[in-house]
Write a protein that holds these residues in place. Structure first.
Motif, PDB file in Angstrom:
ATOM      1  N   ASP A  19       0.357   3.230  -9.626  1.00 11.58           N
ATOM      2  CA  ASP A  19       0.620   1.949  -8.974  1.00 11.58           C
ATOM      3  C   ASP A  19       2.085   1.547  -8.996  1.00 11.58           C
ATOM      4  O   ASP A  19       2.445   0.563  -8.357  1.00 11.58           O
ATOM      5  CB  ASP A  19      -0.244   0.849  -9.608  1.00 11.58           C
ATOM      6  N   ILE A  55       2.665   3.932  -5.467  1.00 13.37           N
ATOM      7  CA  ILE A  55       1.707   4.193  -4.401  1.00 13.37           C
ATOM      8  C   ILE A  55       1.781   3.144  -3.291  1.00 13.37           C
ATOM      9  O   ILE A  55       1.466   3.427  -2.124  1.00 13.37           O
ATOM     10  CB  ILE A  55       0.267   4.271  -4.975  1.00 13.37           C
ATOM     11  N   ALA A  56       2.207   1.913  -3.614  1.00  9.74           N
ATOM     12  CA  ALA A  56       2.239   0.850  -2.610  1.00  9.74           C
ATOM     13  C   ALA A  56       3.502   0.880  -1.755  1.00  9.74           C
ATOM     14  O   ALA A  56       3.560   0.205  -0.720  1.00  9.74           O
ATOM     15  CB  ALA A  56       2.120  -0.518  -3.293  1.00  9.74           C
ATOM     16  N   ALA A  90       3.125   1.759   1.915  1.00  9.02           N
ATOM     17  CA  ALA A  90       2.199   0.896   2.652  1.00  9.02           C
ATOM     18  C   ALA A  90       2.815  -0.468   2.982  1.00  9.02           C
ATOM     19  O   ALA A  90       2.178  -1.278   3.663  1.00  9.02           O
ATOM     20  CB  ALA A  90       0.920   0.695   1.836  1.00  9.02           C
ATOM     21  N   GLY A 110      -0.413   7.450  -1.256  1.00  6.72           N
ATOM     22  CA  GLY A 110      -0.326   6.189  -0.528  1.00  6.72           C
ATOM     23  C   GLY A 110      -0.174   6.413   0.967  1.00  6.72           C
ATOM     24  O   GLY A 110      -0.784   5.705   1.782  1.00  6.72           O
ATOM     25  N   LEU A 147      -3.636   7.614   2.392  1.00  8.78           N
ATOM     26  CA  LEU A 147      -4.620   6.529   2.482  1.00  8.78           C
ATOM     27  C   LEU A 147      -4.257   5.531   3.580  1.00  8.78           C
ATOM     28  O   LEU A 147      -5.124   5.069   4.328  1.00  8.78           O
ATOM     29  CB  LEU A 147      -4.722   5.809   1.132  1.00  8.78           C
ATOM     30  N   THR A 148      -2.965   5.204   3.676  1.00 12.32           N
ATOM     31  CA  THR A 148      -2.533   4.236   4.681  1.00 12.32           C
ATOM     32  C   THR A 148      -2.691   4.786   6.087  1.00 12.32           C
ATOM     33  O   THR A 148      -3.139   4.085   7.003  1.00 12.32           O
ATOM     34  CB  THR A 148      -1.067   3.833   4.433  1.00 12.32           C
ATOM     35  N   TRP A 161      -4.095   0.107   4.314  1.00 10.26           N
ATOM     36  CA  TRP A 161      -3.338  -0.159   3.092  1.00 10.26           C
ATOM     37  C   TRP A 161      -4.225  -0.697   1.983  1.00 10.26           C
ATOM     38  O   TRP A 161      -3.878  -0.578   0.796  1.00 10.26           O
ATOM     39  CB  TRP A 161      -2.209  -1.140   3.370  1.00 10.26           C
ATOM     40  N   TRP A 166      -6.843   0.502   0.748  1.00 11.22           N
ATOM     41  CA  TRP A 166      -7.320   1.578  -0.130  1.00 11.22           C
ATOM     42  C   TRP A 166      -6.267   2.033  -1.133  1.00 11.22           C
ATOM     43  O   TRP A 166      -6.582   2.721  -2.094  1.00 11.22           O
ATOM     44  CB  TRP A 166      -7.814   2.758   0.709  1.00 11.22           C
ATOM     45  N   VAL A 167      -5.022   1.626  -0.904  1.00 13.07           N
ATOM     46  CA  VAL A 167      -3.980   1.912  -1.898  1.00 13.07           C
ATOM     47  C   VAL A 167      -4.327   1.257  -3.233  1.00 13.07           C
ATOM     48  O   VAL A 167      -4.015   1.788  -4.306  1.00 13.07           O
ATOM     49  CB  VAL A 167      -2.617   1.400  -1.369  1.00 13.07           C
TER      50      VAL A 167
END
Length: 514
Positions: free
Chosen positions: A32, A35-36, A39, A161, A164-165, A170, A172-173
């Protein structure tokens, strides 16, 4: 005697589950941190936020985690490590769910602060539990397993990330943390035993000084570039508060308390002090490189997000491989040798990156990334093991908190410095390169016809190329700076005591672990 053997056998039987659970919790928190990042553009549109507002999705998490990290030792003493870890994992998982279903930027920032509050204890408590779960001669292997989550998590964050995006959304991030957190929580409840409580009063003044100092420092580092550093009153105030609060705590307050919130006296231990200095450098190189490479690959090489993730992922494989190797070496060789070898590999990879230019081959990017990942793995494991080797078992939780705090500050400082230098170098280099291009005269024949500065379209194309060249020089200067920093910090390794301990002493120390 039989009861002792039974307890030992029961602990050994639960050890694999404890390791797996702790690694899941560590990986979740480490993921974390990055990972964001990829996104953010999607979040900005979905949450109707400005560029400045959406940046708080990253900043709020970092600041909250940094402020609460020093409290870990006190909380562990009051609640016990088992209960604190259960609360941390459970709270982090719930906060992740709330982030995933947030509908406004205000909600998102508030829930990210909650993530940081609960995530602050995960890394130091996980490290402390693994050290206690293994005898001293196996601490290298324990730190190798723990380090995979700490080191590989940030590296795998951007590609995961991006995937998933791009393929889902986003949301699911954050929602991906739910199955990880639930599995980790079940495993922790089944494998981690209750430990002795150490009741002591909360150092309120110390907490206030550290919270103010660390929070102001993080804001100063995160927002400085966007606010023109000391040209902004906000940044001046944050710098002054950070210096004053940390100065008061470091040189005055903690000495007045018998049980200070963060015991800086741990730095009197030579191994631990050198370990903190080296992990500060590791934090800079790991996170600053990860901050530089995605925009380099995107803006200069036009790689899409998913391709960037795939190109960066092999460095995580290199880290995992070297950690498994060095984990088996620890206790058999002097720990300083793998540290020096790893730092030499980091220097080699960063030197190779200074040769990239406006374009670079994908093979070179992947290969140098693998070399750097292997070097980071070789360095991280023995540093983590040797730093705690000469500390008493009851000091490990508090030491782990300080160790994690130093690494996090290193990453923040590294990202802030390289991004500032990149921005300023790009501006300066753009002006210098542009001044060398004649606007009129026969020399313009040296330029491609499409770049004719006497036409509007040609001037725009020429300016874009100048921007690329100027940015490339900025990236290469940053890589060179990190290379020199790593090279200059290598002599510190010689100040550490050997990490190879006699078996008898290791067994005696292991028996003392509570």
């Amino acid at each position: 005697m039989n009861e002792l053997h039974k307890k030992s056998d029961a602990a050994d039987a639960k050890r694999p589950l404890l390791v797996a659970s702790v690694m899941l919790a560590t990986l979740m928190q480490a993921l974390d941190t990055t990972i964001a990042n990829v996104a953010l553009p999607d979040m900005q549109g979905s949450l109707s936020a400005t560029q400045d507002q959406v940046s708080w999705v990253l900043t709020s998490y970092i600041v909250a985690a940094a402020i609460l990290t020093p409290v870990t030792g006190w909380l562990a003493g009051r609640l016990g490590r088992r209960r604190l870890l259960i609360i941390a994992v459970g709270g982090f998982t719930v906060a992740s769910l709330l982030c995933g279903i947030a509908t406004g930027i205000g909600e998102m920032v508030m829930f990210r602060i909650l993530q940081g509050v609960f995530g602050a204890s995960l890394v130091p408590i996980s490290q402390s539990l693994l050290l206690d779960a293994f005898p001293k001669e196996k601490h290298g292997a324990a730190m190798a397993m723990w380090g995979m989550g700490i080191m590989v998590g940030p590296i795998l964050g951007p590609p995961l990330g991006g995937f998933l995006t791009q393929n889902y959304s986003w949301h699911w991030v954050f929602l991906i943390n739910l199955p990880i957190g639930i599995l980790a929580l079940i495993g922790i409840m089944a494998s981690v035993k209750k430990d002795e409580l150490h009741q002591r009063s909360l150092d309120g003044v110390g907490l206030g000084l550290l919270a103010l100092g660390i929070g102001a420092l993080q804001l100063f580092l995160d927002r400085g570039q966007g606010e023109d550093w000391f040209g902004s009153l906000e940044i001046q105030v944050e710098a002054a508060l950070a210096f004053l609060a940390l100065y008061l705590y470091g040189l005055w307050w903690w000495r007045r308390r018998e049980h200070a919130l963060l015991d800086l006296g741990l730095l009197k231990n030579g191994n631990f002090a050198v370990g903190c200095a080296l992990i500060f450098v590791v934090g800079i190189v790991l996170f600053a490189t990860l901050a530089l490479l995605p925009p380099y690959l995107n803006t200069l090489m036009n790689y899409p997000v998913l391709t960037i993730g795939l190109v960066l992922a092999p460095r995580g494989v290199g880290t995992m491989f070297s950690m498994m190797v060095v984990g088996r070496m620890m206790g058999r060789v002097d720990a300083r040798w793998p540290i020096l070898t790893g730092m030499a590999m980091m220097v080699y990879s960063l030197h190779g990156m200074t040769q990239f230019g406006p374009t670079a081959s994908m093979e070179a990017i992947v290969w140098l990334g693998v070399i750097q990942g292997m070097g980071l793995g070789l360095v991280f494991v023995p540093i983590s093991a040797v730093a705690y080797a000469t500390l008493e078992p009851h000091q490990r939780t508090e030491a782990a908190g300080l160790f994690s705090l130093v690494r996090n500050i290193g990453s923040s400082v590294g990202i802030s410095v390289v991004m500032t230098l990149l921005s300023r170098a790009s501006q300066i280099n753009h002006a210098e390169i542009g001044a060398r291009i004649p606007a009129f005269g026969a020399e313009t024949t040296l330029l491609p016809s499409l770049w004719d500065p006497n036409t509007t379209a040609g001037a725009a194309l020429l300016n874009n190329e100048v921007l690329r060249q100027a940015a490339a020089i900025g990236y290469l200067n940053d890589f060179k700076l990190m290379m020199l920093l790593t090279l200059l910090s290598m002599p510190l390794v010689l100040l550490m005591q050997s990490g190879k301990s006699p078996a008898g002493k290791a067994s005696a120390d292991a028996a003392a672990v509570h």
